[in-house]
Design a protein around this motif. Structure first.
Motif, PDB file in Angstrom:
ATOM      1  N   GLN A  21       0.845  -1.201   0.000  1.00 13.24           N
ATOM      2  CA  GLN A  21       0.000   0.000   0.000  1.00 13.24           C
ATOM      3  C   GLN A  21       0.882   1.255   0.000  1.00 13.24           C
ATOM      4  O   GLN A  21       1.767   1.388   0.852  1.00 13.24           O
ATOM      5  CB  GLN A  21      -0.912   0.010   1.227  1.00 13.24           C
ATOM      6  CG  GLN A  21      -1.919   1.157   1.186  1.00 13.24           C
ATOM      7  CD  GLN A  21      -2.869   1.165   2.365  1.00 13.24           C
ATOM      8  OE1 GLN A  21      -2.465   0.876   3.489  1.00 13.24           O
ATOM      9  NE2 GLN A  21      -4.115   1.513   2.119  1.00 13.24           N
ATOM     10  N   GLU A  35       3.865   0.167   2.272  1.00 13.53           N
ATOM     11  CA  GLU A  35       3.788  -0.767   3.394  1.00 13.53           C
ATOM     12  C   GLU A  35       3.472  -2.154   2.861  1.00 13.53           C
ATOM     13  O   GLU A  35       2.541  -2.334   2.070  1.00 13.53           O
ATOM     14  CB  GLU A  35       2.715  -0.342   4.406  1.00 13.53           C
ATOM     15  CG  GLU A  35       2.627  -1.320   5.592  1.00 13.53           C
ATOM     16  CD  GLU A  35       1.695  -0.887   6.719  1.00 13.53           C
ATOM     17  OE1 GLU A  35       1.113   0.214   6.648  1.00 13.53           O
ATOM     18  OE2 GLU A  35       1.560  -1.678   7.685  1.00 13.53           O
ATOM     19  N   ASN A  89       6.068  -4.639   8.773  1.00 15.10           N
ATOM     20  CA  ASN A  89       5.569  -4.769  10.146  1.00 15.10           C
ATOM     21  C   ASN A  89       6.296  -5.890  10.882  1.00 15.10           C
ATOM     22  O   ASN A  89       6.440  -7.000  10.350  1.00 15.10           O
ATOM     23  CB  ASN A  89       4.068  -5.095  10.127  1.00 15.10           C
ATOM     24  CG  ASN A  89       3.230  -3.934   9.641  1.00 15.10           C
ATOM     25  OD1 ASN A  89       2.964  -2.993  10.391  1.00 15.10           O
ATOM     26  ND2 ASN A  89       2.833  -3.981   8.378  1.00 15.10           N
ATOM     27  N   ASP A 151       4.014   2.307  14.920  1.00 18.63           N
ATOM     28  CA  ASP A 151       2.729   2.016  14.283  1.00 18.63           C
ATOM     29  C   ASP A 151       1.575   2.130  15.278  1.00 18.63           C
ATOM     30  O   ASP A 151       1.789   1.987  16.482  1.00 18.63           O
ATOM     31  CB  ASP A 151       2.787   0.583  13.726  1.00 18.63           C
ATOM     32  CG  ASP A 151       1.721   0.303  12.681  1.00 18.63           C
ATOM     33  OD1 ASP A 151       1.025   1.240  12.246  1.00 18.63           O
ATOM     34  OD2 ASP A 151       1.596  -0.884  12.292  1.00 18.63           O
ATOM     35  N   ASP A 152       0.381   2.372  14.781  1.00 14.09           N
ATOM     36  CA  ASP A 152      -0.835   2.425  15.611  1.00 14.09           C
ATOM     37  C   ASP A 152      -0.675   3.418  16.751  1.00 14.09           C
ATOM     38  O   ASP A 152      -1.170   3.192  17.853  1.00 14.09           O
ATOM     39  CB  ASP A 152      -1.176   1.044  16.203  1.00 14.09           C
ATOM     40  CG  ASP A 152      -1.337  -0.035  15.145  1.00 14.09           C
ATOM     41  OD1 ASP A 152      -1.563   0.318  13.970  1.00 14.09           O
ATOM     42  OD2 ASP A 152      -1.222  -1.217  15.493  1.00 14.09           O
ATOM     43  N   ARG A 175      -5.480   4.563  12.609  1.00 15.17           N
ATOM     44  CA  ARG A 175      -6.573   4.957  11.715  1.00 15.17           C
ATOM     45  C   ARG A 175      -7.887   5.217  12.440  1.00 15.17           C
ATOM     46  O   ARG A 175      -8.768   5.895  11.909  1.00 15.17           O
ATOM     47  CB  ARG A 175      -6.751   3.942  10.587  1.00 15.17           C
ATOM     48  CG  ARG A 175      -7.277   2.604  10.976  1.00 15.17           C
ATOM     49  CD  ARG A 175      -7.719   1.855   9.711  1.00 15.17           C
ATOM     50  NE  ARG A 175      -8.348   0.616  10.048  1.00 15.17           N
ATOM     51  CZ  ARG A 175      -7.726  -0.561  10.008  1.00 15.17           C
ATOM     52  NH1 ARG A 175      -6.490  -0.641   9.610  1.00 15.17           N
ATOM     53  NH2 ARG A 175      -8.373  -1.650  10.356  1.00 15.17           N
ATOM     54  N   GLU A 208      -2.743   7.212   8.903  1.00 13.57           N
ATOM     55  CA  GLU A 208      -3.216   5.948   8.322  1.00 13.57           C
ATOM     56  C   GLU A 208      -4.723   5.952   8.145  1.00 13.57           C
ATOM     57  O   GLU A 208      -5.438   6.656   8.856  1.00 13.57           O
ATOM     58  CB  GLU A 208      -2.956   4.780   9.278  1.00 13.57           C
ATOM     59  CG  GLU A 208      -1.562   4.549   9.695  1.00 13.57           C
ATOM     60  CD  GLU A 208      -1.517   3.309  10.597  1.00 13.57           C
ATOM     61  OE1 GLU A 208      -0.713   2.443  10.284  1.00 13.57           O
ATOM     62  OE2 GLU A 208      -2.280   3.219  11.572  1.00 13.57           O
ATOM     63  N   GLY A 209      -5.203   5.136   7.238  1.00 16.03           N
ATOM     64  CA  GLY A 209      -6.648   4.948   7.095  1.00 16.03           C
ATOM     65  C   GLY A 209      -7.352   6.140   6.478  1.00 16.03           C
ATOM     66  O   GLY A 209      -8.506   6.424   6.788  1.00 16.03           O
ATOM     67  N   GLU A 211      -9.441   7.846   3.928  1.00 15.19           N
ATOM     68  CA  GLU A 211     -10.423   7.290   2.979  1.00 15.19           C
ATOM     69  C   GLU A 211     -11.140   8.335   2.145  1.00 15.19           C
ATOM     70  O   GLU A 211     -11.718   8.012   1.112  1.00 15.19           O
ATOM     71  CB  GLU A 211     -11.456   6.437   3.732  1.00 15.19           C
ATOM     72  CG  GLU A 211     -10.847   5.199   4.380  1.00 15.19           C
ATOM     73  CD  GLU A 211     -11.877   4.292   5.041  1.00 15.19           C
ATOM     74  OE1 GLU A 211     -13.056   4.702   5.142  1.00 15.19           O
ATOM     75  OE2 GLU A 211     -11.491   3.185   5.467  1.00 15.19           O
ATOM     76  N   GLY A 229      -3.862   5.262   2.833  1.00  6.64           N
ATOM     77  CA  GLY A 229      -5.229   4.772   3.024  1.00  6.64           C
ATOM     78  C   GLY A 229      -5.929   4.484   1.712  1.00  6.64           C
ATOM     79  O   GLY A 229      -5.389   4.726   0.630  1.00  6.64           O
ATOM     80  N   TYR A 230      -7.139   3.959   1.834  1.00  5.43           N
ATOM     81  CA  TYR A 230      -7.911   3.539   0.660  1.00  5.43           C
ATOM     82  C   TYR A 230      -8.163   4.685  -0.314  1.00  5.43           C
ATOM     83  O   TYR A 230      -8.388   4.446  -1.493  1.00  5.43           O
ATOM     84  CB  TYR A 230      -9.251   2.934   1.086  1.00  5.43           C
ATOM     85  CG  TYR A 230      -9.145   1.638   1.862  1.00  5.43           C
ATOM     86  CD1 TYR A 230      -7.949   0.925   1.956  1.00  5.43           C
ATOM     87  CD2 TYR A 230     -10.279   1.101   2.513  1.00  5.43           C
ATOM     88  CE1 TYR A 230      -7.871  -0.266   2.667  1.00  5.43           C
ATOM     89  CE2 TYR A 230     -10.211  -0.083   3.213  1.00  5.43           C
ATOM     90  CZ  TYR A 230      -9.014  -0.763   3.296  1.00  5.43           C
ATOM     91  OH  TYR A 230      -8.956  -1.939   3.994  1.00  5.43           O
ATOM     92  N   PRO A 235      -4.134  -1.910  -0.404  1.00  4.73           N
ATOM     93  CA  PRO A 235      -2.912  -2.696  -0.604  1.00  4.73           C
ATOM     94  C   PRO A 235      -3.091  -3.547  -1.869  1.00  4.73           C
ATOM     95  O   PRO A 235      -4.132  -4.169  -2.040  1.00  4.73           O
ATOM     96  CB  PRO A 235      -2.858  -3.583   0.648  1.00  4.73           C
ATOM     97  CG  PRO A 235      -3.768  -2.936   1.645  1.00  4.73           C
ATOM     98  CD  PRO A 235      -4.826  -2.252   0.854  1.00  4.73           C
TER      99      PRO A 235
HETATM  100  O1    G Z   1      -1.833  -2.281  12.103  1.00  2.00           O
HETATM  101  P1    G Z   1      -1.501  -1.723  10.758  1.00  2.00           P
HETATM  102  O2    G Z   1      -1.552  -0.246  10.719  1.00  2.00           O
HETATM  103  O3    G Z   1      -0.223  -2.262  10.179  1.00  2.00           O
HETATM  104  O4    G Z   1      -2.674  -2.236   9.812  1.00  2.00           O
HETATM  105  C1    G Z   1      -2.726  -1.949   8.482  1.00  2.00           C
HETATM  106  C2    G Z   1      -4.079  -2.413   8.014  1.00  2.00           C
HETATM  107  O5    G Z   1      -4.930  -1.303   7.730  1.00  2.00           O
HETATM  108  C3    G Z   1      -3.990  -3.234   6.746  1.00  2.00           C
HETATM  109  O6    G Z   1      -4.661  -4.407   6.964  1.00  2.00           O
HETATM  110  C4    G Z   1      -4.748  -2.438   5.713  1.00  2.00           C
HETATM  111  O7    G Z   1      -5.486  -3.300   4.862  1.00  2.00           O
HETATM  112  C5    G Z   1      -5.658  -1.571   6.559  1.00  2.00           C
HETATM  113  N1    G Z   1      -5.963  -0.304   5.894  1.00  2.00           N
HETATM  114  C6    G Z   1      -5.125   0.426   5.143  1.00  2.00           C
HETATM  115  N2    G Z   1      -5.735   1.554   4.682  1.00  2.00           N
HETATM  116  C7    G Z   1      -6.982   1.526   5.180  1.00  2.00           C
HETATM  117  C8    G Z   1      -8.101   2.429   5.064  1.00  2.00           C
HETATM  118  O8    G Z   1      -8.058   3.480   4.420  1.00  2.00           O
HETATM  119  N3    G Z   1      -9.232   2.062   5.722  1.00  2.00           N
HETATM  120  C9    G Z   1      -9.319   0.916   6.449  1.00  2.00           C
HETATM  121  N4    G Z   1     -10.477   0.649   7.053  1.00  2.00           N
HETATM  122  N5    G Z   1      -8.284   0.056   6.581  1.00  2.00           N
HETATM  123  C10   G Z   1      -7.134   0.357   5.959  1.00  2.00           C
END
Ligand code: G
Ligand code: G
Ligand code: MN
Ligand code: NA
Length: 249
Positions: A21, A35, A89, A151-152, A175, A208-209, A211, A229-230, A235
């Motif tokens: 991704q 990633e 990761n 992360d996170d 996210r 992260e995340g 959208e 993110g999406y 990914p």
């Molecule tokens: O824990 P970590 O941040 O490594 O997890 C990454 C996860 O987040 C991956 O499984 C990926 O598919 C998911 N992900 C990535 N981008 C997005 C997003 O925009 N929205 C959501 N809901 N999940 C996402």
């Protein structure tokens, strides 16, 4: 137990793959890294999520076999990228493995990859148990030129102590905060605070995340250095990732 047994055979059966991704820089929205995320398509039950099987692998030494395959595969891929880094990761047990630093150094040398093309993603859980040892490990990795991302960030044993004590390059804002940003004042305040804190400490801050277009605008305005993110891309498989590598969003 059945999952653990299956994981032991997954590599030989060719059931594992990595998807990638893009991580996009704030200003020009160019792709600076990817990633790597593992996928397991079992012959017997179809796809099983890493959210299910990583914690099971983490309970035994299977995580090391799996982790080695993930790292070697990601390193082979990064040599194909036109300049981007790959962000891998590592679970807490991998990070605490005996001679983790030597192990990862050997892997990059074998692959002919320079450490600055590799970002190591760990969570705060990995550094929580033995902070002294974790600090030393991260310091060595960073000295060798690896990029380190927390992360996170903002979930789990989040503490400001961590970002002062540990050699880091970036914070990845979890996210859940990005998701809440448009709805709750609290999430928006937390996102802004993490960005300010990271910047004041000279760290990259990756959101992260992401959208929606509205999130992109709000995060750029707030000063996040990178977005993922999406909205940009899910990914994707290696060939699709290579096609994205030169793209501007
Ligand atoms: O824990 P970590 O941040 O490594 O997890 C990454 C996860 O987040 C991956 O499984 C990926 O598919 C998911 N992900 C990535 N981008 C997005 C997003 O925009 N929205 C959501 N809901 N999940 C996402
Ligand atoms: O990609 P996805 O959103 O399905 O990932 C779900 C969870 O699995 C996330 O927490 C993500 O960090 C984790 N994960 C995905 N790929 C890997 C990997 O290669 N190694 C480790 N340790 N965790 C991973
Ligand atoms: Mn991650
Ligand atoms: Na995350």
């Amino acid at each position: 137990r059945r999952i653990e047994h299956g994981l032991g055979q997954a590599i030989a059966r060719d059931e594992l793959s990595l998807v990638y991704q893009p991580i996009v820089a704030r200003n020009q929205l160019e792709v600076t890294g990817f990633e790597a995320l593992v996928r397991w398509n079992t012959q017997e039950y179809g796809p099983i999520s890493p959210a299910t099987f990583i914690p099971i692998a983490e309970e035994s030494n299977v995580i090391h076999e799996l982790g080695d395959w993930i790292l070697d595969t990601a390193l082979a891929m990064v040599t194909r990228f036109p300049g981007q880094y790959v962000s891998v990761n590592f679970s807490p047990r991998q990070f605490r493995r005996h001679n983790f630093v030597g192990h990862i150094m050997e892997a990059v040398q074998r692959a002919g990859v320079t450490p600055n093309r590799v970002q190591i993603e760990i969570t705060e859980t990995a550094i929580f148990d033995d902070a002294e040892r974790a600090a030393e490990t991260l310091y060595k990795l960073r000295q060798m030129g690896f990029r380190i991302a927390l992360d996170d960030f903002g979930t789990g044993y989040s503490s400001l102590y961590n970002i002062r004590k540990f050699a880091l390059d970036s914070l990845k804002i979890d996210r859940s905060f990005i998701d809440g940003m448009g709805r709750e004042r609290e999430s928006a305040a937390i996102v802004h605070s993490i960005i300010h804190l990271g910047r004041a400490l000279g760290l990259e801050v990756i959101a992260e995340g992401v959208e929606t277009e509205a999130q992109v605008q709000a995060l750029r305005l707030a000063g996040a250095s990178h977005l993922q993110g999406y909205f940009f891309s899910r990914p994707v498989a290696p060939d699709a990732a290579l096609a994205l590598a030169e793209q501007r969003f």
